[in-house]
Write a protein that holds these residues in place. Sequence first.
Motif, PDB file in Angstrom:
ATOM      1  N   ALA A 158       0.837  -1.200   0.000  1.00 19.20           N
ATOM      2  CA  ALA A 158       0.000   0.000   0.000  1.00 19.20           C
ATOM      3  C   ALA A 158       0.872   1.250   0.000  1.00 19.20           C
ATOM      4  N   VAL A 159       0.541   2.192  -0.894  1.00 20.02           N
ATOM      5  CA  VAL A 159       1.299   3.436  -0.984  1.00 20.02           C
ATOM      6  C   VAL A 159       1.128   4.267   0.273  1.00 20.02           C
ATOM      7  N   THR A 160      -0.067   4.299   0.819  1.00 27.55           N
ATOM      8  CA  THR A 160      -0.377   5.085   2.014  1.00 27.55           C
ATOM      9  C   THR A 160      -1.487   4.383   2.783  1.00 27.55           C
ATOM     10  N   GLY A 161      -1.921   4.999   3.879  1.00 22.00           N
ATOM     11  CA  GLY A 161      -2.963   4.379   4.678  1.00 22.00           C
ATOM     12  C   GLY A 161      -4.339   4.541   4.049  1.00 22.00           C
ATOM     13  N   GLY A 162      -5.196   3.586   4.262  1.00 22.37           N
ATOM     14  CA  GLY A 162      -6.557   3.639   3.722  1.00 22.37           C
ATOM     15  C   GLY A 162      -7.296   2.344   4.003  1.00 22.37           C
ATOM     16  N   THR A 163      -8.289   2.053   3.171  1.00 25.37           N
ATOM     17  CA  THR A 163      -9.126   0.873   3.362  1.00 25.37           C
ATOM     18  C   THR A 163      -9.243   0.119   2.048  1.00 25.37           C
ATOM     19  N   VAL A 164      -9.020  -1.172   2.082  1.00 27.34           N
ATOM     20  CA  VAL A 164      -9.240  -2.011   0.904  1.00 27.34           C
ATOM     21  C   VAL A 164     -10.746  -2.222   0.779  1.00 27.34           C
ATOM     22  N   THR A 165     -11.316  -1.675  -0.286  1.00 27.02           N
ATOM     23  CA  THR A 165     -12.776  -1.726  -0.479  1.00 27.02           C
ATOM     24  C   THR A 165     -13.203  -2.718  -1.564  1.00 27.02           C
ATOM     25  N   SER A 166     -12.243  -3.226  -2.327  1.00 25.13           N
ATOM     26  CA  SER A 166     -12.572  -4.214  -3.371  1.00 25.13           C
ATOM     27  C   SER A 166     -11.323  -5.010  -3.696  1.00 25.13           C
ATOM     28  N   ALA A 167     -11.492  -6.284  -3.944  1.00 24.38           N
ATOM     29  CA  ALA A 167     -10.373  -7.149  -4.328  1.00 24.38           C
ATOM     30  C   ALA A 167     -10.932  -8.343  -5.091  1.00 24.38           C
ATOM     31  N   GLY A 168     -10.307  -8.676  -6.232  1.00 29.66           N
ATOM     32  CA  GLY A 168     -10.753  -9.825  -7.029  1.00 29.66           C
ATOM     33  C   GLY A 168     -10.416  -9.653  -8.503  1.00 29.66           C
ATOM     34  N   TRP A 169     -11.041 -10.520  -9.284  1.00 29.83           N
ATOM     35  CA  TRP A 169     -10.802 -10.508 -10.727  1.00 29.83           C
ATOM     36  C   TRP A 169     -11.557  -9.351 -11.367  1.00 29.83           C
ATOM     37  N   SER A 170     -10.897  -8.647 -12.352  1.00 29.11           N
ATOM     38  CA  SER A 170     -11.522  -7.503 -12.997  1.00 29.11           C
ATOM     39  C   SER A 170     -11.197  -7.454 -14.490  1.00 29.11           C
ATOM     40  N   GLY A 171     -11.488  -8.576 -15.232  1.00 32.92           N
ATOM     41  CA  GLY A 171     -11.337  -8.603 -16.691  1.00 32.92           C
ATOM     42  C   GLY A 171      -9.948  -8.222 -17.156  1.00 32.92           C
ATOM     43  N   PRO A 172      -9.830  -7.180 -18.020  1.00 33.19           N
ATOM     44  CA  PRO A 172      -8.528  -6.821 -18.582  1.00 33.19           C
ATOM     45  C   PRO A 172      -7.532  -6.361 -17.517  1.00 33.19           C
ATOM     46  N   TYR A 173      -8.008  -6.009 -16.323  1.00 32.04           N
ATOM     47  CA  TYR A 173      -7.111  -5.599 -15.230  1.00 32.04           C
ATOM     48  C   TYR A 173      -6.551  -6.806 -14.483  1.00 32.04           C
ATOM     49  N   GLY A 174      -7.056  -7.988 -14.773  1.00 34.04           N
ATOM     50  CA  GLY A 174      -6.609  -9.172 -14.063  1.00 34.04           C
ATOM     51  C   GLY A 174      -7.040  -9.095 -12.593  1.00 34.04           C
ATOM     52  N   TYR A 175      -6.183  -9.650 -11.710  1.00 32.18           N
ATOM     53  CA  TYR A 175      -6.490  -9.549 -10.298  1.00 32.18           C
ATOM     54  C   TYR A 175      -6.166  -8.115  -9.831  1.00 32.18           C
ATOM     55  N   ARG A 176      -7.170  -7.535  -9.176  1.00 32.80           N
ATOM     56  CA  ARG A 176      -7.061  -6.104  -8.821  1.00 32.80           C
ATOM     57  C   ARG A 176      -7.467  -5.890  -7.361  1.00 32.80           C
ATOM     58  N   VAL A 177      -6.745  -4.978  -6.701  1.00 37.26           N
ATOM     59  CA  VAL A 177      -7.092  -4.520  -5.355  1.00 37.26           C
ATOM     60  C   VAL A 177      -7.348  -3.023  -5.424  1.00 37.26           C
ATOM     61  N   ILE A 178      -8.509  -2.585  -4.877  1.00 40.54           N
ATOM     62  CA  ILE A 178      -8.833  -1.150  -4.821  1.00 40.54           C
ATOM     63  C   ILE A 178      -8.712  -0.687  -3.376  1.00 40.54           C
TER      64      ILE A 178
ATOM     65  N   GLY B 157     -11.315   9.963  -0.209  1.00 40.02           N
ATOM     66  CA  GLY B 157     -12.150   9.393  -1.272  1.00 40.02           C
ATOM     67  C   GLY B 157     -11.394   8.965  -2.510  1.00 40.02           C
ATOM     68  N   THR B 158     -10.100   9.291  -2.585  1.00 48.35           N
ATOM     69  CA  THR B 158      -9.304   8.876  -3.739  1.00 48.35           C
ATOM     70  C   THR B 158      -9.151   7.351  -3.745  1.00 48.35           C
ATOM     71  N   GLU B 159      -9.287   6.746  -4.934  1.00 45.94           N
ATOM     72  CA  GLU B 159      -9.106   5.307  -5.082  1.00 45.94           C
ATOM     73  C   GLU B 159      -7.781   5.012  -5.774  1.00 45.94           C
ATOM     74  N   LEU B 160      -7.055   4.023  -5.233  1.00 44.92           N
ATOM     75  CA  LEU B 160      -5.831   3.515  -5.852  1.00 44.92           C
ATOM     76  C   LEU B 160      -6.118   2.100  -6.356  1.00 44.92           C
ATOM     77  N   TRP B 161      -5.865   1.876  -7.651  1.00 44.05           N
ATOM     78  CA  TRP B 161      -6.093   0.575  -8.260  1.00 44.05           C
ATOM     79  C   TRP B 161      -4.748  -0.118  -8.483  1.00 44.05           C
ATOM     80  N   TYR B 162      -4.576  -1.301  -7.887  1.00 44.57           N
ATOM     81  CA  TYR B 162      -3.392  -2.128  -8.052  1.00 44.57           C
ATOM     82  C   TYR B 162      -3.802  -3.310  -8.938  1.00 44.57           C
ATOM     83  N   CYS B 163      -3.272  -3.323 -10.153  1.00 45.41           N
ATOM     84  CA  CYS B 163      -3.801  -4.262 -11.150  1.00 45.41           C
ATOM     85  C   CYS B 163      -2.740  -5.248 -11.673  1.00 45.41           C
ATOM     86  N   HIS B 164      -3.247  -6.346 -12.319  1.00 50.69           N
ATOM     87  CA  HIS B 164      -2.441  -7.405 -12.952  1.00 50.69           C
ATOM     88  C   HIS B 164      -1.679  -8.229 -11.914  1.00 50.69           C
ATOM     89  N   LEU B 165      -2.238  -8.333 -10.705  1.00 49.15           N
ATOM     90  CA  LEU B 165      -1.563  -9.065  -9.635  1.00 49.15           C
ATOM     91  C   LEU B 165      -1.571 -10.568  -9.922  1.00 49.15           C
TER      92      LEU B 165
END
Length: 253
Positions: A164-184, A190-198
């Motif tokens: 995690a780049v900074t503190g926050g809350t993981v609000t979504s995690a799983g498969w997301s099509g072209p993004y592959g495995y993704r954690v939001i 309110g800013t969202e960070l998307w970690y994709c292709h995991l």
Amino acid sequence: MASTYTESTGTQLLDHPVEPEAARHRLPRQSRAGAPLLGVTAMTAALGALTAVPAQAAAPVAVTAADEASDGLLAGDPGLALAARIQQQADGQRTAADENARIAAAQDAEAKRAAQQAEAERAAHNLPVAGYQLTAHFAQSGSHWAHLHTGLDFAARTGTPVTAVTGGTVTSAGWSGPYGYRVIQTLPDGTELWYCHLSRIATASGQVAPGTLLGAVGATGNVTGPHLHLEVRPGGGAPIDPLPWLQQLGLQP
């Protein structure tokens, strides 16, 4: 001329008259009747003048006399006057030096506080991947994407930890099509960070601190090689360039 002595009277007869003894040594009498009256009158007038002056009026006179004597002493002695001027200049220079030292100390304290704050901010944030190479930037065009690139790609070996780049809350995690495995991760603003292709997901929900392990670099979804695709979406809306956003956190990808 012979003198004759008469037994019966006891008087010596001389051939010339003899002045009386008292008349020869006595000073003429002077009248002193008015002298005591004049002395009493003068003393009474002097006492009246003294009692007419209030007692408290004497103090300012004494102070003024002392001040005038001091000024006169300095004016009459050039050496003392010069010493007084030198002392006055020294006092002024000492006061200025003390003020400059106080200002310098305050500036040093502020600089240290700012440095500590910057260090704390840097410690509160970190890049999501170590041992990486940037291979694609925001808004870059290419045959790999149907539209302009929407994030920043950190190429690294498969299995490299993603944190995690900074503190926050993981609000979504799983498969997301072209993004592959993704954690939001949703930040407090309110800013969202998307970690994709995991390649895998380590944290699927809940509060996370800076540096918390979220997953690992992979090549899932629409990719040509293992890398982390990072997106920054203020308020969960359209993505922005992650590079200046990371730099604002004190990070230099």
